[in-house]
Write an enzyme that holds these catalytic residues in place. Structure first.
Site, mmCIF file in Angstrom:
data_model
loop_
_atom_site.group_PDB
_atom_site.id
_atom_site.type_symbol
_atom_site.label_atom_id
_atom_site.label_comp_id
_atom_site.label_asym_id
_atom_site.label_seq_id
_atom_site.Cartn_x
_atom_site.Cartn_y
_atom_site.Cartn_z
ATOM 1 N N LYS A 186 0.837 -1.213 0.000
ATOM 2 C CA LYS A 186 0.000 0.000 0.000
ATOM 3 C C LYS A 186 0.868 1.258 0.000
ATOM 4 O O LYS A 186 0.650 2.160 -0.792
ATOM 5 C CB LYS A 186 -0.892 -0.077 1.245
ATOM 6 C CG LYS A 186 -1.645 1.169 1.618
ATOM 7 C CD LYS A 186 -2.747 0.851 2.603
ATOM 8 C CE LYS A 186 -2.342 0.954 4.056
ATOM 9 N NZ LYS A 186 -2.200 2.325 4.555
ATOM 10 N N GLY A 215 -4.407 8.487 5.950
ATOM 11 C CA GLY A 215 -3.463 9.495 6.436
ATOM 12 C C GLY A 215 -2.357 9.730 5.424
ATOM 13 O O GLY A 215 -1.910 10.858 5.218
ATOM 14 N N ARG A 240 -7.175 13.003 13.286
ATOM 15 C CA ARG A 240 -5.714 12.790 13.386
ATOM 16 C C ARG A 240 -4.946 14.106 13.205
ATOM 17 O O ARG A 240 -5.384 14.993 12.473
ATOM 18 C CB ARG A 240 -5.286 11.722 12.366
ATOM 19 C CG ARG A 240 -5.961 10.396 12.685
ATOM 20 C CD ARG A 240 -5.633 9.318 11.703
ATOM 21 N NE ARG A 240 -4.238 8.921 11.775
ATOM 22 C CZ ARG A 240 -3.696 8.027 10.948
ATOM 23 N NH1 ARG A 240 -4.418 7.479 9.997
ATOM 24 N NH2 ARG A 240 -2.434 7.704 11.079
ATOM 25 N N GLN A 281 5.566 9.705 6.636
ATOM 26 C CA GLN A 281 4.567 10.524 5.941
ATOM 27 C C GLN A 281 5.007 11.981 5.925
ATOM 28 O O GLN A 281 4.919 12.652 4.892
ATOM 29 C CB GLN A 281 3.209 10.388 6.629
ATOM 30 C CG GLN A 281 2.611 8.996 6.461
ATOM 31 C CD GLN A 281 1.265 8.852 7.148
ATOM 32 O OE1 GLN A 281 0.819 9.741 7.863
ATOM 33 N NE2 GLN A 281 0.623 7.722 6.938
ATOM 34 N N ASP A 319 3.485 -0.353 12.249
ATOM 35 C CA ASP A 319 2.122 -0.870 12.057
ATOM 36 C C ASP A 319 1.953 -2.299 12.577
ATOM 37 O O ASP A 319 0.860 -2.864 12.496
ATOM 38 C CB ASP A 319 1.746 -0.791 10.573
ATOM 39 C CG ASP A 319 1.631 0.662 10.115
ATOM 40 O OD1 ASP A 319 1.276 1.522 10.951
ATOM 41 O OD2 ASP A 319 1.926 0.946 8.943
HETATM 42 C C1 S3P Z 1 3.162 5.264 6.482
HETATM 43 C C2 S3P Z 1 3.902 5.662 7.551
HETATM 44 C C3 S3P Z 1 3.527 5.337 8.930
HETATM 45 C C4 S3P Z 1 2.546 4.184 8.992
HETATM 46 C C5 S3P Z 1 1.423 4.334 8.009
HETATM 47 C C6 S3P Z 1 1.966 4.421 6.597
HETATM 48 C C7 S3P Z 1 3.607 5.688 5.134
HETATM 49 O O1 S3P Z 1 2.919 6.477 9.515
HETATM 50 O O2 S3P Z 1 2.017 4.042 10.287
HETATM 51 O O3 S3P Z 1 0.554 3.227 8.088
HETATM 52 O O4 S3P Z 1 3.095 5.170 4.130
HETATM 53 O O5 S3P Z 1 4.477 6.549 5.061
HETATM 54 P P1 S3P Z 1 3.788 7.677 10.160
HETATM 55 O O6 S3P Z 1 4.487 8.375 9.058
HETATM 56 O O7 S3P Z 1 2.769 8.561 10.836
HETATM 57 O O8 S3P Z 1 4.713 6.994 11.124
#
Ligand code: S3P
Length: 413
Positions: free
Chosen positions: A10, A82, A110, A155, A299
């Site tokens: 994903k 997110g 969030r 992220q 995760d």
């Molecule tokens: C993700 C980063 C993580 C993870 C989320 C996906 C990503 O979050 O928990 O499911 O795709 O960059 P954070 O960047 O808030 O740690």
């Protein structure tokens, strides 16, 4: 037993779509993830004028080049994703049009100032709604900046990198811990001027060139299968073509340190490492996890807690404050899951302490808190429980892995 092939990754698919959208030329994304979250990213990009078409196990993205996105009509909707919302914020900050992004209830709870603040440092004009989405972006000219991140988040880092492509001058990002580097790898794959030294990443603005992207299987989706295979007596499971980005393989590393019999066979490397894992039923022992080890399995922590409950000795997981800010408060949700399964755990401010081995009584319904990772952890608990376990709202797995229960039942009956 037949090998298990996890669904496509994903996190990599989100990034493949976003970067292909602003590359010069058409990008073929092979083996893309098609879950609610990645479909939300594709839908937002279509509203920005990007042509995305699907054929068998492949997406074709018609790249518009760096300056080619169109002002969307109406507000973009990131659904419950997110990653979509935060990465899009970075992409849209440097456009020459205004935009707004909203999402479903769970996403609107969030925190978003963590991504708005570093973008504002680059000159972005962003208005939040009490620190959260909906997020309103006035497209503006950006300048490169030297960022120091206190929150270890891929992220946030990725949002900055997307904005930095549009900035005047170079950008650097220094983190406290290493996080998954999917965005960096894909940027490099598409010809960006990106480099890294220690915990710092450097990016110079510039155009991207379309190039085929192959998405491996999702390690986070495979993780419940890995955990179940470890915990069930006499089990052996081969997991084929799974992503092995070092920023994601924390659970594999920790499970091995806990005594799990897992062998890894690397098969390909570009732009992401991938391979096959063979997991054997194992006797696990407790372990101490340091905060720096958390991002590579961020995760998978509810699953690790469950594994720890079946391990002998004490497991202490430190530095998990970020878990409170996921799709649910995952510390609370994990403790509630433990209660329903008849397990015990102690919680500190940002830590969990679990003593094992404990037996899983089951016999009660489990609340998923509408969180896909909790539902999948509950499924592993259920197959080990003495009495049947009912999982409430199992449909929440569609966020990342629509076929989860079907695939899980196929292997673990
Ligand atoms: C993700 C980063 C993580 C993870 C989320 C996906 C990503 O979050 O928990 O499911 O795709 O960059 P954070 O960047 O808030 O740690």
């Amino acid at each position: 037993m037949k090998p298990y092939i996890p669904p496509p990754d994903k996190a990599i698919t989100h990034r493949a779509l976003l970067l292909a959208a602003i590359a010069d030329g058409n990008t073929r994304v092979d083996n893309p993830s098609l879950c609610e979250d990645t479909l939300a990213t594709a839908a937002c990009l279509k509203k920005l004028g990007v042509g995305i078409s699907a054929s068998k196990n492949r997406l074709l993205v018609k790249g518009l080049g760096l300056g080619g996105l169109k002002k969307p009509t109406g507000t973009l909707n990131a659904g419950a994703s997110g990653t979509t919302l935060r990465l899009l914020s970075g992409l849209l900050a440097g456009q020459d049009f205004d935009s707004a992004i909203t999402g479903e209830d769970s996403l609107l709870k969030r925190p978003m100032s963590r991504v708005a603040a570093p973008l504002e440092l680059m000159g972005a004009k962003i208005r939040l709604s009490g620190g959260r989405a909906p997020i309103y972006i006035s497209g503006s000219a950006l300048k490169g900046a030297a960022h120091r991140l206190t929150v270890p988040s891929a992220q946030i880092k990725s949002a900055i990198l997307l904005a930095a492509l549009y900035a005047q001058g170079a950008t650097s990002i220094t983190g406290r811990f290493r996080t998954r580097d999917h965005t960096e790898r894909l940027l490099k794959h598409l010809g960006a001027r990106i480099s890294a030294a220690g915990l710092t990443i450097y990016l110079k603005p510039g155009r991207l060139k379309a190039k085929e992207i192959r998405v491996p299987g999702d390690l986070s989706s495979a993780a419940p299968f890995m955990a179940a295979a470890c915990l069930l007596e006499g089990f052996r499971l081969t997991i084929k073509n799974v992503g092995l980005n070092p920023g994601r393989t924390g659970l594999v590393k920790i499970l091995k340190a806990m005594g799990a019999k897992i062998s890894v066979r690397k098969t390909h490397y570009a732009p992401e490492p991938a391979g096959d894992l063979t997991v054997l039923s194992s006797r696990l022992k407790g372990i101490r996890i340091r905060p720096g080890e958390v991002p590579a399995m961020v995760d998978e922590l509810p699953l690790l807690a469950l594994l720890a409950a079946r391990a002998s000795g004490t497991t202490v997981i430190n530095g998990i404050g970020e878990l409170k800010l996921k799709e649910s408060d995952r510390i609370r949700a994990t403790l509630a899951l433990f209660m329903s399964l008849g397990l015990k755990a102690g919680a500190g401010k940002d830590s969990l302490v679990i003593k094992g081995p404990q037996t899983i009584a089951g016999g009660r319904a489990v609340d998923t808190f509408n969180d896909h990772r909790i539902a999948m952890t509950a499924a592993v608990g259920a197959i080990l429980a003495a009495k049947p376990v009912k999982i409430k709202n199992p449909g929440c797995v569609k966020k990342s892995y629509p076929a989860f229960f079907k695939d899980f039942k196929k292997i673990f009956h």
